[in-house]
Each structure stands twice: as structure tokens, then as C-alpha cells.
Scaffold this active site. Structure first.
Site, PDB file in Angstrom:
ATOM      1  CE  LYS A 243      38.221  27.553   4.861  1.00 57.60           C
ATOM      2  NZ  LYS A 243      38.393  28.942   5.167  1.00 57.60           N
TER       3      LYS A 243
ATOM      4  CE  LYS B 134      31.692  27.263   8.594  1.00 56.36           C
ATOM      5  NZ  LYS B 134      32.898  28.091   8.570  1.00 56.36           N
TER       6      LYS B 134
ATOM      7  CE  LYS C 132      32.838  33.421   3.107  1.00 55.63           C
ATOM      8  NZ  LYS C 132      32.884  34.478   4.084  1.00 55.63           N
TER       9      LYS C 132
END
Ligand code: TYM
Length: 328
Positions: free
Chosen positions: A112, A195, A198
Site C-alpha cells: 500500500k 488479489k 475494491k
């Protein structure tokens, strides 16, 4: 009696990954022999910038999704993290029993923070697994049913608990992550090496609230592998194996049964069937969701009652911890 504990954070739409990897399995643990606690970690959502209105709406959405999945307030405690202040308090304490090195090794943080750049690299994002450890340890959780991406965080929780227990005597139960046989890592529809998430391109995921037409179209466009057989082999055929896991998750069929059913049949027909199967399943979930979501007063009373029950458990654990470390 064992305690089963898990949750999902309100940062965006729920995907079929969240459903097949996590919440679909949670109601199965509700039994007289288990204490089951499910929660919405809304304080975790602060690591992503969203409007206050969005955080509130999404928190209630997730409570409604928990009910839709089959979690019953008469059998399980349903709480919202910010309504039980002990989570934040234990978080600070545990921060002093974990190192920067350990947190730097968390793959989710590495992924991230790389995408976000310096502006988005908030201390909260770095620290996030410690708040997660506090969530889990407050309730003497034995099992934490999660998708594969959260296993590393549960392992860190175990390490923190173990370290604390060694210093101050038995205090925390060492939790174990449990992942489903299939669906623990639902992959992106346009790139089976990452993966489903969203936060990626909309073509890569299917949201639980999506229309039937859009679901069918997304599966039609989903990437496939080079040969034509419907055969499960994650390393050689990652795209079709991912689609087969989704099929298994929504149909209840085994992978072998799916292989037999589609022997000699091409990808096109399989993807069409999968789209229709998923759309049908989602439309029935969406009906239940609307029923629960439209009763906001009902949702509020569920989380008020659940958070009160949770506070009683959490405050006891927090007092024990404070006593042990010398905090008045
Ligand atoms: P979150 O909100 O990202 O995801 C909720 C659950 O969904 C699973 N999941 C998936 N499973 C399979 N395939 C996918 N593509 C996929 N995407 C998501 C996740 O593994 C998770 O089980 N840190 C947690 C929330 C949390 C928590 C906790 C969980 C905070 N405190 C304490 C358990 C216990 C998270 O971000 O999940």
C-alpha cells in the site's frame, strides 16, 4: 468454549472476495460451543481519506452485510470499533511491545505504501496491524477467520501476545488465523496474479451490490489461460483456477465436480454460466441486504447492544493488562 472473532473495514464497496474469503464462512461458527464476535473496524478506515458521511454510511452497510451473511444478533455479538474505546487504549499499550522492524515487514503495508507515495504513508497505515492485534486480543479470540491477506497480521498478533505473556505472565490467548479451503484469495478478473481488491480498476472486481447485467459482462471479459480446458491448476492455469474457485464458492460444488461438468466445454460457456450463477446469488443477497439496511433504527440498536456487551468483556481484559504493567 472457543471464541471466534473477525471483522471488515468500511473503506469501499464489498467485493465477492470479501464474501467468499471471509463473511460467508462466519455464520457457520455460530453454535452453543462457541462465543462469536464480529465487528466493523471503522477506526481502521481512517487510514484512507473518505468523507465523514461515507464512513458512517459504509459502517452501517457492513453491519447490514453481516446480517445478510447470516450472523444473528441473538447468537453473536456485533460491535463497532469506535463504540468500544478499549480498542484504542490497548492499541497504544501494544505499540510498546512491537518493533518498527516487525511492522516494516508487513506485506500489506509495503504494497500500500508503495502505491500511495510519501503523502499517503500515514503513521496510522504503518501502525494498523497493532490496532488489529488489540481488536483480537481484547476478546481472548482463539480463531480469526480471514482471507489469506490477513494471515500475516494475525501471526504478528500472536507474536505480540506471546511477548507480553512472557514478560507479565499469561494474559492473552494466542489466536490462530483460519482460512477457507477455497476462496481465501480471490484474484482479480483482469490479472490473476494480484488479489481482487475494491481499490483497483472496476473491471477487476465484482461488488456485492452490482447489477446482474454488469456481473455477467465482467465475467465474460475475465481473462483466461492459453489452452481451452476447464481444469484446476493454480500454477499452470491461474485465471481459470480463480474462476473455478468462485464457481465453487457460489454453487457449493467441489472443484472436481466442476471439472466433470465442464469436460469438453469451452471457456465462453463456462464464463457465461459463472456470470449467471454469481448474478443470481448476488441478487438474492441484495434483497436481504436492502431489508436490513432500510431499518437504520434496527441496525443502531443492534450495534448499541453489541458494543455494550463487547465493552464489558474488553474493559475487563484492559484492566488486567493495565494492572500488570503498572498503569493506574
Ligand atoms: P478487509 O476489510 O480488507 O477485508 C475483510 C475480509 O475479507 C478478506 N478479503 C479477501 N478474501 C479473499 N479474497 C480476496 N480478494 C479478499 N479481499 C479481502 C480479508 O482477508 C478479510 O478477512 N485488517 C482487516 C480488518 C480487521 C480485522 C481485525 C480482521 C481489523 N481488525 C481483527 C480480523 C480481526 C481488513 O483490512 O480486512
Amino acid at each position: 468454549m472457543k471464541t471466534v472473532f473477525s471483522g471488515l473495514k468500511p473503506t469501499g464497496e464489498m467485493t465477492i472476495g470479501n464474501y467468499l474469503g471471509a463473511i460467508k464462512h462466519w455464520p457457520l461458527s455460530q453454535s452453543k460451543d462457541n462465543r462469536t464476535i464480529f465487528f466493523v473496524p471503522n477506526s481502521h478506515a481512517l487510514t484512507v481519506r473518505q468523507s465523514p458521511e461515507d464512513i458512517k454510511t459504509r459502517t452501517l452497510d457492513l453491519v447490514a452485510w453481516l446480517l445478510t451473511a447470516g450472523i444473528e444478533p441473538s447468537k453473536s455479538i456485533i460491535l463497532v470499533q469506535s463504540m468500544v474505546p478499549a480498542h484504542a487504549e490497548l492499541f497504544w499499550i501494544l505499540d510498546n511491545y512491537v518493533t518498527m522492524g516487525e511492522l516494516s515487514r508487513m506485506t500489506q503495508f509495503k504494497d500500500k505504501s508503495q502505491k500511495l507515495g510519501p503523502e499517503g504513508q500515514l503513521v496510522g497505515l504503518f501502525n494498523y496491524p497493532v490496532l488489529m492485534a488489540a481488536d483480537i486480543l481484547l476478546y481472548d479470540s482463539n480463531e480469526v477467520p480471514v482471507g489469506e491477506d490477513q494471515v500475516q497480521h494475525v501471526e504478528l498478533t500472536r507474536d505480540i501476545a506471546n511477548r507480553f505473556n512472557k514478560l507479565y505472565g499469561e494474559t492473552f490467548v494466542l489466536p490462530k488465523a483460519t482460512i477457507p479451503n477455497y476462496g481465501g484469495r480471490v484474484m482479480s478478473l483482469d490479472n490473476p496474479s494480484v488479489k481482487m481488491s475494491k481499490s483497483d480498476h472496476p473491471d477487476s472486481y465484482v461488488a456485492l451490490g452490482e447489477s446482474a447485467e454488469s456481473v455477467v459482462n465482467k465475467f465474460k471479459r475475465a481473462v483466461t489461460d492459453s489452452d481451452t480446458q476447464i481444469r484446476y491448476n493454480k500454477s499452470e492455469k491461474p485465471a481459470i483456477s480463480n474462476l473455478m474457485e468462485i464457481y465453487a464458492g457460489f454453487s457449493g460444488m467441489s472443484l472436481e465436480e466442476i471439472e466433470n461438468k465442464y469436460e469438453g466445454i469451452g471457456y465462453g460457456e463456462f464464463k457465461n454460466d459463472l456470470g449467471e450463477l454469481t448474478a443470481e446469488k448476488l441478487s438474492s443477497l441484495q434483497k436481504d441486504f436492502e431489508k436490513y439496511r432500510s431499518n437504520e433504527i434496527g441496525l443502531m440498536s443492534i450495534i448499541e447492544e453489541g458494543s455494550q456487551k463487547a465493552s464489558a468483556i474488553a474493559n475487563k481484559k484492559l484492566s488486567e493488562v493495565k494492572n500488570k504493567i503498572g498503569l493506574l
